[in-house]
Design an enzyme around this catalytic site. Structure first.
Site, mmCIF file in Angstrom:
data_model
loop_
_atom_site.group_PDB
_atom_site.id
_atom_site.type_symbol
_atom_site.label_atom_id
_atom_site.label_comp_id
_atom_site.label_asym_id
_atom_site.label_seq_id
_atom_site.Cartn_x
_atom_site.Cartn_y
_atom_site.Cartn_z
ATOM 1 N N SER A 140 64.199 37.784 -63.443
ATOM 2 C CA SER A 140 65.592 38.232 -63.282
ATOM 3 C C SER A 140 66.530 37.120 -63.711
ATOM 4 O O SER A 140 66.214 35.926 -63.537
ATOM 5 C CB SER A 140 65.867 38.574 -61.817
ATOM 6 N N TYR A 153 65.543 35.346 -53.235
ATOM 7 C CA TYR A 153 65.190 36.244 -54.344
ATOM 8 C C TYR A 153 65.258 35.480 -55.674
ATOM 9 O O TYR A 153 64.333 35.543 -56.489
ATOM 10 C CB TYR A 153 66.137 37.441 -54.369
#
Ligand code: NAP
Length: 261
Positions: A140, A153
């Site tokens: 990501s 995350y």
């Protein structure tokens, strides 16, 4: 390995993984779908078998459970028809670090990093022995941006990008292609699952467009694919700045700014 290898996709029950399943099936690849929700995978498999004629197996697995993860590792190790691993299963967390309990943090790390590394580790020796194969890891852009406030995350996704770059260097010369895909906000269930409303965001990509762009990068054998980034030269400059430091790390003495006056 067959001319069209089978593709094992984790997190194939929804979102990005389900679209990868659709696209690889349309390319004529047999599939192995992995996730927890067997019913959704069965519905997807039934549609794709009907529309494309490929063979599809389903493994119901919670990749944070060691026994389930071991079963997927065994499949990757032993099934010589599988020539592509798409490490896509993942989750996000709502709230900031102080709201996230140690158990929740550990579980996210287990899913987003440990499972990714173990599955790559299970399959890599077989791919190297065959001199071919591909590992696609879904990272990501959050892994490049501590400023976004998703610390745990983002840290897991920085791991996935680093893992991919390292594996590219180690396995690439042995015939194995490794790709990191770095989506930015993409319209999937990951937002709702982590207590956030994707409709409040701007600049959200539709999931079909994200996967189709990632597959352009796959076909070009890119190591790092960032579908939304308009100017590829920015990533190249970032990599060049990092690499420029490398010759300067091995020093017998601390830098002048750290030496006692
Ligand atoms: P999603 O629709 O929520 O899909 C996540 C998938 O992972 C589902 O198939 C889910 O299936 C599976 N999964 C979740 N927990 C699991 C577990 N414990 N064991 C096995 N499978 C599990 O979200 P998505 O956006 O497509 O996410 C796919 C990947 O893209 C993730 O790695 C995510 O971090 C990454 N990503 C997404 C975005 C975005 O904005 N959407 C941006 C950057 C990166 P089950 O619930 O059936 O297990």
């Amino acid at each position: 390995m067959a001319a069209k290898p089978a593709v094992l996709i984790t997190g194939a029950s929804s979102g990005i993984g389900a679209v990868y399943a659709d696209r690889f099936a349309r390319r004529g690849h047999d599939l192995v779908l992995v996730a927890r929700d067997k019913g959704r995978m069965e519905a997807l498999a039934e549609r794709l078998r009907r529309e494309t004629g490929v063979a599809i197996d389903i493994i119901k697995a919670d990749l944070t459970e060691p026994a389930d993860l071991a079963a997927v590792e065994a499949r990757l190790r032993d099934d010589a028809r599988i020539g592509v691993l798409v490490n896509n299963a993942g989750a996000a967390l709502g709230g900031g670090f102080l709201e996230q309990s140690p158990d929740v943090v550990a579980k996210l790390i287990a899913l987003n990093t440990t499972a990714v590394a173990r599955l790559a580790s299970a399959v890599a020796p077989r791919f190297v022995a065959a001199g071919e194969g591909a590992i696609v890891n879904i990272a990501s852009v959050v892994g490049l941006a501590p400023e976004y406030g998703s610390t745990i995350y983002g840290a897991t996704k920085a791991f996935v990008t680093f893992l991919s770059q390292g594996l590219h260097l180690e396995l690439g010369p042995k015939g194995v292609y490794v790709q990191a895909v770095l989506p930015a906000a993409t319209r999937t269930e990951i937002w709702e699952r982590s207590g956030r409303d994707v409709n409040k965001l701007t600049g959200v990509m539709e999931v079909d467009e994200l996967v189709d762009a990632a597959l352009v990068g796959f076909d070009r054998r890119e190591t790092v694919t960032i579908p939304p980034l308009p100017d590829a030269a920015q990533w190249a400059a970032f990599e060049a700045a990092r690499q420029a430091m490398l010759p300067n790390f091995a020093q017998e003495h601390a830098a002048a700014r750290y030496r006692a006056a």
